[in-house]
Write a protein that holds these residues in place. Structure first.
Motif, mmCIF file in Angstrom:
data_model
loop_
_atom_site.group_PDB
_atom_site.id
_atom_site.type_symbol
_atom_site.label_atom_id
_atom_site.label_comp_id
_atom_site.label_asym_id
_atom_site.label_seq_id
_atom_site.Cartn_x
_atom_site.Cartn_y
_atom_site.Cartn_z
ATOM 1 N N GLY A 76 0.799 -1.226 0.000
ATOM 2 C CA GLY A 76 0.000 0.000 0.000
ATOM 3 C C GLY A 76 0.825 1.266 0.000
ATOM 4 N N SER A 77 2.027 1.241 0.597
ATOM 5 C CA SER A 77 2.839 2.466 0.666
ATOM 6 C C SER A 77 3.353 2.881 -0.700
ATOM 7 N N SER A 78 3.418 1.935 -1.641
ATOM 8 C CA SER A 78 3.837 2.260 -3.007
ATOM 9 C C SER A 78 2.664 2.742 -3.856
ATOM 10 N N LEU A 79 1.452 2.570 -3.344
ATOM 11 C CA LEU A 79 0.253 2.961 -4.083
ATOM 12 C C LEU A 79 -0.365 4.249 -3.570
ATOM 13 N N PHE A 80 -0.203 4.503 -2.259
ATOM 14 C CA PHE A 80 -0.811 5.673 -1.638
ATOM 15 C C PHE A 80 0.213 6.402 -0.788
ATOM 16 N N SER A 86 5.901 1.169 7.226
ATOM 17 C CA SER A 86 6.044 0.247 8.348
ATOM 18 C C SER A 86 4.820 -0.640 8.553
ATOM 19 N N SER A 87 3.701 -0.267 7.947
ATOM 20 C CA SER A 87 2.475 -1.070 8.061
ATOM 21 C C SER A 87 1.678 -0.904 6.767
ATOM 22 N N SER A 88 2.235 -1.460 5.689
ATOM 23 C CA SER A 88 1.719 -1.082 4.371
ATOM 24 C C SER A 88 0.998 -2.194 3.613
ATOM 25 N N ASP A 89 1.013 -3.438 4.140
ATOM 26 C CA ASP A 89 0.372 -4.517 3.397
ATOM 27 C C ASP A 89 -1.141 -4.293 3.291
ATOM 28 N N LEU A 90 -1.644 -4.479 2.071
ATOM 29 C CA LEU A 90 -3.077 -4.399 1.813
ATOM 30 C C LEU A 90 -3.495 -5.615 1.000
#
Length: 501
Positions: A76-80, A86-90
């Protein structure tokens, strides 16, 4: 043949003989097996509004069943920009109703749009498409009606100039071949969009056309039909993906940029809206006049017009388009059939005259309730917008109009029935508020009305903060103002944002 599937261009709809809205996992699996589909693509709109793609090669039934049932994990951190690494899994979970046969893939491929979910398996509160879901749900909760929308997607097609049949500069509106050079490209785009589930109203060449340094620039438009607001956003993001891919395939260039040179028409993303109840259009009253329902929605857009630009006009060149006499609005006002205003009420087949019979003796056109076509159109936005967030913002604004006690008074005060840019109407023009003139100004307007967007938990605080920060991180207001008279600086900005959206 099912009336809902009759003449539908989506190959999956035709084979299954059921509407896309009723697709199940078993339907997708059956289509994959019968058509020997080799690949599955997941696509999803990220923070920048563009579709991202995840490819799956289908090697066995169990794997196909697994990805359709459980989706897949993404960063998610690469998308938004507002999601921390540190807590980016979607999770991305495909929506079966969006499935279509990929027209560009060499291997037989089915593509589906996806929704985002967080670590706990809940819809991601800050995802654009879920924000639109929430905005529409709250609109219905307040008004008792459904919020529908459709877009007018304008773009320039660019290719070497042949020198034959030159079109008149800035006179390309609805031009025919051979003076319009890219009708074949546009109609193939329309065909592919329809095959992907898009409900198209029509396509045509637009006003803008010019030749510069041996290159032809021709403006075109594809306009859609009103549908449920999320479907409207889905169709627009898929349409932009198709137009770009087909242009690449045919050796053409395209841009959705709001402005590509001075003195020529810019490209907008006009959004039409209507409210329905039990399938009936509520934009007109019993006398076939604009209803108070519609006027309240318009009042909401008048009240929030300046902050809406934070969603609809997200790059510096957006503000080169919002100038007088360039087919774009500059002031906060609305009117009937008036193209100098921000919100226009287009012709709505309200005369009651059977025009079909008038030119086709013996034919009966009166059985069609053409009043269903009535919409209102906001003309400020352009394709730099994340369309999910833009339409969500419009749903919020229209809902807010219903929540204001003085909505009808606001609608009355902001109504104009003249061309406000003519000299004789200068006094009326000076009485109207101006739209922002830069990303920085739009960010400030959004900040001042953030509580309205966050009400009912539609827009999250993190999303509003992220949008404001993004707008303030592009060129500042002074740079944009300077570029209006500095051709070299304007060229730099045009080149930088040429492939926006």
């Amino acid at each position: 043949m099912n009336q809902e599937t009759r003449l539908n261009k989506n190959h999956i709809v035709n084979l299954l003989q059921k509407p896309a809205s009723e697709f199940t996992k078993e339907d997708i699996i059956r289509y994959v097996e019968q058509e020997d589909i080799q690949m599955i693509n997941f696509m999803y709109a990220a923070g920048d509004g563009r579709l991202k793609t995840l490819n799956f090669v289908i090697t066995d039934y169990e794997y196909l069943d697994t990805i359709l049932s459980s989706g897949e994990r993404v960063d998610g951190s690469s998308l938004f920009s507002y999601i921390d690494a540190s807590s980016s899994d979607l999770y991305v979970q495909p929506r079966f109703s969006t499935a279509f046969r990929d027209p560009f893939a060499e291997l037989p491929t089915v593509t589906m749009l996806c929704s985002f979910f967080d670590k706990d398996g809940h819809r991601l509160a800050t995802s654009p498409e879920y924000t639109l879901d929430k905005a529409c749900a709250e609109f219905t909760a307040v008004t008792g009606m459904q919020f529908e929308a459709m877009g007018e997607l304008e773009f320039y097609v660019i290719a070497p100039d042949s020198g034959a049949f030159p079109a008149s500069d800035q006179r390309g509106y609805h031009e025919s071949a051979p003076f319009a050079k890219f009708n074949e490209f546009r109609t193939r785009c329309m065909q592919y969009i329809a095959q992907a589930g898009g409900r198209i109203k029509y396509g045509h060449s637009e006003v803008g056309n010019f030749t510069q340094d041996g290159v032809t620039y021709e403006q075109n438009e594809i306009e859609f039909l009103p549908v449920d607001a999320r479907n409207a956003a889905d169709q627009l993001v898929v349409a932009k993906w198709i137009i770009r891919n087909l242009a690449m395939q045919m050796g053409l260039n395209v841009t959705f940029a709001p402005k590509i040179t001075t003195g020529k028409a810019g490209s907008g993303l006009h959004i039409h809206m209507r409210m329905t109840r039990d399938g009936k259009n509520m934009m007109l009253n019993e006398e076939r006049q604009l209803s108070d329902y519609a006027r309240k929605a318009i009042a909401g857009m008048m009240t929030m017009a300046k902050s809406i630009t934070a969603f609809g006009n997200t790059i510096p060149t957006s503000y080169f388009r919002l100038v007088p006499h360039q087919e774009a609005p500059t002031n906060v006002c609305w009117g009937d059939r008036n193209r100098s205003v921000l919100v226009r009420v287009p012709l709505g087949w309200t005369s009651g005259v059977d025009m079909c019979a008038a030119v086709n003796p013996g034919s009966d056109g009166s059985r069609i309730d053409a009043s269903q076509k009535q919409t209102v159109e906001i003309r400020s936005a352009d394709a730099s917008a994340n369309v999910y967030l833009l339409i969500a913002a419009l749903a919020v604004a229209c809902r807010h109009g219903w929540e204001m006690e003085n909505a009808l008074d606001i609608a009355e005060r902001t109504y104009v029935n003249v061309d406000i840019h003519k000299a004789e109407n200068a006094e009326r023009l000076n009485s109207l508020e101006h739209l922002p003139d830069s990303c920085e100004s739009s960010a400030e307007c959004l900040d001042s009305q953030r509580d309205i967007y966050m009400a009912h938990d539609v827009f999250s605080p993190a999303m509003i903060d992220g949008i404001i920060a993004s707008l303030k991180n592009v060129e500042n207001a002074e740079t944009i103002r300077k570029a209006r008279t500095d051709n070299e600086l304007m060229r730099e900005l045009v080149d930088k944002y040429f492939y926006c959206g």
